[in-house]
Design an enzyme around this catalytic site. Structure first.
Site, short mmCIF file in Angstrom:
data_model
loop_
_atom_site.label_atom_id
_atom_site.label_comp_id
_atom_site.label_asym_id
_atom_site.label_seq_id
_atom_site.Cartn_x
_atom_site.Cartn_y
_atom_site.Cartn_z
N CYS A 119 10.79 6.59 1.31
CA CYS A 119 9.81 6.31 0.26
C CYS A 119 10.31 5.12 -0.55
CB CYS A 119 9.64 7.53 -0.64
SG CYS A 119 8.54 7.26 -2.05
N GLY A 120 9.59 4.00 -0.48
CA GLY A 120 10.01 2.80 -1.18
C GLY A 120 10.05 2.98 -2.68
N ASN A 121 9.01 3.58 -3.26
CA ASN A 121 9.00 3.82 -4.70
C ASN A 121 10.07 4.83 -5.10
OD1 ASN A 121 6.83 2.07 -5.12
ND2 ASN A 121 5.32 3.68 -4.75
N ASN A 129 7.79 3.82 7.62
CA ASN A 129 6.84 4.86 8.03
C ASN A 129 5.77 4.21 8.91
OD1 ASN A 129 7.83 7.14 6.28
ND2 ASN A 129 7.29 5.71 4.66
N ASN A 151 0.12 6.42 7.52
CA ASN A 151 -0.46 6.04 6.24
C ASN A 151 -1.60 5.07 6.53
OD1 ASN A 151 1.64 7.48 5.13
ND2 ASN A 151 2.73 5.72 4.33
N GLU A 206 -1.77 8.31 1.96
CA GLU A 206 -0.49 8.62 2.58
C GLU A 206 -0.58 9.91 3.39
OE1 GLU A 206 3.27 8.21 0.67
OE2 GLU A 206 2.41 7.08 -0.99
N ARG A 207 -0.01 9.88 4.58
CA ARG A 207 0.01 11.08 5.42
C ARG A 207 0.75 12.20 4.69
NH1 ARG A 207 4.88 10.31 9.87
NH2 ARG A 207 6.33 9.36 8.41
N CYS A 265 2.16 2.94 -3.05
CA CYS A 265 2.98 3.29 -1.88
C CYS A 265 3.84 2.08 -1.55
CB CYS A 265 2.08 3.66 -0.70
SG CYS A 265 2.99 3.98 0.83
N GLY A 266 5.15 2.22 -1.68
CA GLY A 266 6.05 1.09 -1.48
C GLY A 266 6.04 0.56 -0.07
N THR A 267 6.20 1.46 0.93
CA THR A 267 6.19 1.00 2.32
C THR A 267 4.78 0.58 2.74
OG1 THR A 267 5.86 3.22 3.26
CG2 THR A 267 8.14 2.48 2.91
#
Length: 204
Positions: free
Chosen positions: A5-7, A82, A114, A132-133, A141-143
């Site tokens: 998770c980027g965030n 992801n 995602n 997001e899944r 969503c960071g990624t």
């Protein structure tokens, strides 16, 4: 569940620095998607107020079209931390909430994905909505932002090796995509919202 998770990484790095006094630069965090290299940015009060994360390489698959309920969705499957499916148009009113769960779990994606609706504004700015899944619609969503940014660069719609501003419902994240897609850097703020203590059993 997310491989990384980027965030969440930004929050974790800030917590390590601000709460535990663990200050390394850069800081490498091991995730299910591999090691993530993070650089904390310290504000005037000595606290980490932002973090840059190298989300790793962007990997693309050929464009595919998915048909659901007489609606055709064309997009780019790609991986950045992801799995993602990037649709090159803005989401219509209510579309992400309704179609997001159907697309995210489609048989096209072996492990789910995602779903991103990407609206290009110009070569350095874009708007994004992410389903997001396993989580649903999110404010950011960071990624997902990084995957959308990299996809825009791959298609020649966004500039490489330049700061890209991706606006999500929760605010703007900044990205830089290397020309060979070996690295996608995300930079965003960190702010402490609250502190809490958990007590008793949380098994249920």
């Amino acid at each position: 569940t997310a491989d990384m998770c980027g965030n969440g990484l930004r929050c974790f790095v800030a917590w390590l620095n601000n709460e535990l006094g663990i200050a390394y630069e850069p800081m490498t965090i091991l995730t299910d998607a591999g090691p993530q290299h993070c650089i904390p940015h310290v504000g005037s009060k000595g606290q980490v107020t932002g973090v840059t994360v190298n989300l790793g390489p962007a990997k693309f698959k050929p464009e595919v079209a998915i048909s659901i309920q007489n609606e055709r969705y064309t997009g780019i499957p790609m991986t950045l931390g992801n799995p993602h499916f990037v649709i090159l148009r803005p989401a219509r009113d209510g579309e992400a909430a309704i179609m997001g769960p159907k697309l995210s779990t489609h048989t096209q994606f072996a492990h789910g994905a995602n779903i991103e609706w990407l609206e290009i504004v110009d070569s350095t700015h874009a708007n994004l909505v992410v389903y997001e899944r396993g989580a649903g619609l999110t404010l950011a969503c960071g990624t997902g932002g990084g995957g959308a940014a990299a996809t825009g660069v791959q298609l020649g719609l966004l500039a490489s090796d330049t700061e890209l501003n991706i606006r999500l419902p929760g605010g703007v994240l900044r990205y830089r995509v290397s020309p060979d897609f070996s690295s996608v850097f995300m930079t965003g703020p960190v702010e402490k919202v609250y502190a809490a203590n958990l007590s008793g059993s949380i098994d249920n």
